[in-house]
Design a protein around this motif. Structure first.
Motif, short mmCIF file in Angstrom:
data_model
loop_
_atom_site.label_atom_id
_atom_site.label_comp_id
_atom_site.label_asym_id
_atom_site.label_seq_id
_atom_site.Cartn_x
_atom_site.Cartn_y
_atom_site.Cartn_z
N THR A 279 0.83 -1.20 0.00
CA THR A 279 0.00 0.00 0.00
C THR A 279 0.86 1.25 0.00
O THR A 279 0.59 2.22 -0.72
N THR A 283 0.84 3.92 -3.08
CA THR A 283 0.35 5.26 -2.74
C THR A 283 1.40 6.33 -2.99
O THR A 283 1.11 7.38 -3.58
N CYS A 286 2.07 6.96 -6.75
CA CYS A 286 0.93 7.66 -7.37
C CYS A 286 0.92 9.14 -6.98
O CYS A 286 0.66 10.02 -7.82
N VAL A 310 2.07 8.23 4.95
CA VAL A 310 2.06 6.77 4.75
C VAL A 310 3.44 6.13 4.84
O VAL A 310 3.56 4.93 5.05
#
Length: 384
Positions: A279, A283, A286, A310
């Motif tokens: 993840t 993330t 992107c 994150v």
């Protein structure tokens, strides 16, 4: 009573992580002033700044031997006191070589403290069965933020570098002394036993680390180093934003890293490490690609903040995996994974600068982050 004492120990160890983050980040805002006062050229300042790495990397590799013979708690106390008390040496330096020597001492103290506090955190996890390492690294991130903001405030009120560093040293020494009694009385845990007590490690990677753990450490800290060193310049020079937005972006990133690391243990308790790492990789790539394509400073600033939100658990996961790869040799494995990651953190951003001279910073920044995210994704295939 026992659980209260355990929690109290964790709180004091968190404070040591905070101290480690606050010392060198207090120096960073005063670099331009010290450069001017000592009349240093860019190359002379570069030599002085390299002193941190020159002191830290050998210390990282030697600390495991120290922890073969000493408990991590007392080592944390002694090194945190030395690290904090040595900060004012920067302010009294009057020559490039004195400044370099002071930064080498600070780098060495930082390296020893880094291993000792991570080893203590691993021992705590093994003893209690509860994840705590990401939360402890949140203390480090908050220390970085506090040190940087303190430097800004000291500059605004007109305090000299020496006055500022003395004030910081007094506060951090006092905080360490408050934590010292409980950390000093820490019993020796299995995670701190020396190499002679442990089974032979199958070395399938450099520095005795599995390759996937090395890649994970390098990838996570490389992204952090890139954002810290280059995002403000990217936003202000290449995307045309004001200097205040660049500074705000860095503060936002530090705050987001603190939140991310503080919540990281809870996230890792609920989701598998591979899920979390995948993840994070998807993330982050992107967000950076979106910010690069839109090429608007506010969009990139928000993207950088969300990256920090994150990214936090990645390096703590690398440290945890390193300790699990050789039970009973946490000090040695923590030293190795920290050395690998630290070299990437310090050496990666300057290398990016050379590449950016040829193809431009926006492309280089996005490509380096994408490559690092690929490394995090590939590390998911490794042992967890």
């Amino acid at each position: 009573m026992y659980s209260t004492r355990i929690r109290s120990f964790a709180a004091r160890l968190w404070a040591v992580f905070f101290v480690n983050g606050a010392v060198l980040s207090s120096w960073a805002p005063r670099i331009p002033e010290v450069k001017r006062l000592l009349d240093l050229s860019d190359s002379e300042l570069g030599i002085a700044l390299f002193g941190v790495a020159a002191g830290a990397v050998p210390a990282l590799l030697l600390t495991a031997r120290i922890l073969d013979r000493a408990r991590s708690g007392p080592v944390c106390v002694v090194t945190a006191l030395l690290f904090s008390a040595a900060l004012p040496l920067i302010g009294v330096a009057d020559h490039v070589w004195q400044l370099t020597g002071a930064l080498m001492l600070l780098g060495a103290a930082s390296g020893v403290l880094d291993i000792a506090m991570n080893t203590a955190g691993i021992a705590y996890q093994q003893h209690t069965g509860h994840r705590v390492l990401s939360r402890l690294h949140g203390g480090y991130s908050l220390g970085v933020l506090a040190g940087a903001l303190g430097g800004v405030v000291a500059t605004q009120v007109g305090a000299t570098a020496t006055e500022h560093f003395l004030a910081v040293a007094v506060l951090l020494v006092a905080l360490t002394l408050v934590c010292a009694p409980m950390l000093w009385s820490q019993p020796r845990r299995p995670a701190e036993r020396g190499a002679e007590d442990a089974p032979v490690l199958v070395r399938d990677g450099r520095f005795g680390l599995p390759v996937t753990i090395s890649v994970l450490a390098v990838s996570g800290l490389l992204i952090e180093g890139l954002v810290t060193d280059w995002s403000a310049l990217l936003i202000t020079r290449d995307l045309g934003a004001s200097a205040s937005l660049g500074a705000t972006t860095l503060a936002l990133f530090s705050l987001a890293m603190f939140i991310s690391r503080s919540a990281g243990d809870t996230v890792l308790d609920r989701f598998a490490e591979r899920t979390v790492l995948t993840t994070v990789a998807v993330t982050v790539v992107c967000l950076v690609v979106l910010g690069s394509v839109v090429a608007h400073p506010l969009v990139m600033a928000v993207a950088v903040g969300l990256v920090g939100l994150v990214l936090g658990p990645v390096f703590p996961v690398a440290v945890s995996r390193a300790s699990r790869s050789a039970p009973g040799r946490a000090a040695a494995m923590t030293a190795r994974v920290s050395a690998v990651g630290y070299i990437a953190y310090l050496g990666g951003p300057p290398a990016i600068g050379f590449i950016a001279d040829g193809i431009g910073l926006p492309v280089t920044f996005a490509a380096a982050v994408a490559l690092s995210c690929l490394g995090i994704a590939l590390a998911c295939r490794g042992p967890g």
